[in-house]
Design an enzyme around this catalytic site. Structure first.
Site, PDB file in Angstrom:
ATOM      1  CG  MET A 193      -1.966  -1.084   1.106  1.00  0.00           C
ATOM      2  SD  MET A 193      -3.210  -0.907   2.353  1.00  0.00           S
ATOM      3  CE  MET A 193      -2.966  -2.439   3.204  1.00  0.00           C
ATOM      4  N   PRO A 194       1.187   1.755  -1.154  1.00  0.00           N
ATOM      5  CG  PRO A 194       1.944   1.770  -3.338  1.00  0.00           C
ATOM      6  CD  PRO A 194       0.885   1.197  -2.463  1.00  0.00           C
ATOM      7  CG  HIS A 195       1.413   7.731   2.521  1.00  0.00           C
ATOM      8  ND1 HIS A 195       0.262   8.424   2.182  1.00  0.00           N
ATOM      9  CD2 HIS A 195       2.176   8.576   3.240  1.00  0.00           C
ATOM     10  CE1 HIS A 195       0.336   9.647   2.713  1.00  0.00           C
ATOM     11  NE2 HIS A 195       1.491   9.767   3.350  1.00  0.00           N
ATOM     12  CB  SER A 252      -2.786   7.372   0.713  1.00  0.00           C
ATOM     13  OG  SER A 252      -1.659   6.793   1.329  1.00  0.00           O
TER      14      SER A 252
END
Length: 77
Positions: free
Chosen positions: A1-3, A40
């Site tokens: 889940m890249p932020h 995100s």
């Protein structure tokens, strides 16, 4: 889940920031295979007078070996 955290000089409108976040999201999805819901993006406005102390020294200079795209400027030189 890249932020993804984007720190940039203050002055862009909310609309410009939204467009930038949308484009970053598309690239991250394409390159990582993540869905839009997993990505995100935050955008942090920095005053030019604060750039060297709050961004360049702690995020760029201190992590030079981790940068995949290095800047072409050095305010410490």
């Amino acid at each position: 889940m890249p932020h993804i955290i984007v720190k940039m000089l203050a002055g862009r409108s909310d609309s410009q920031k939204k467009m930038l976040a949308d484009e970053i999201t598309k690239v991250v999805m394409k390159q990582t295979g993540n869905t839009e819901d997993a990505v995100s993006v935050s955008i942090i406005d920095i005053k030019q007078s604060d750039w060297t102390e709050n961004v360049y020294k702690p995020d760029i200079a201190a992590n030079w070996d981790k940068l995949y795209k290095k800047p072409g400027y050095n305010p410490l030189a």
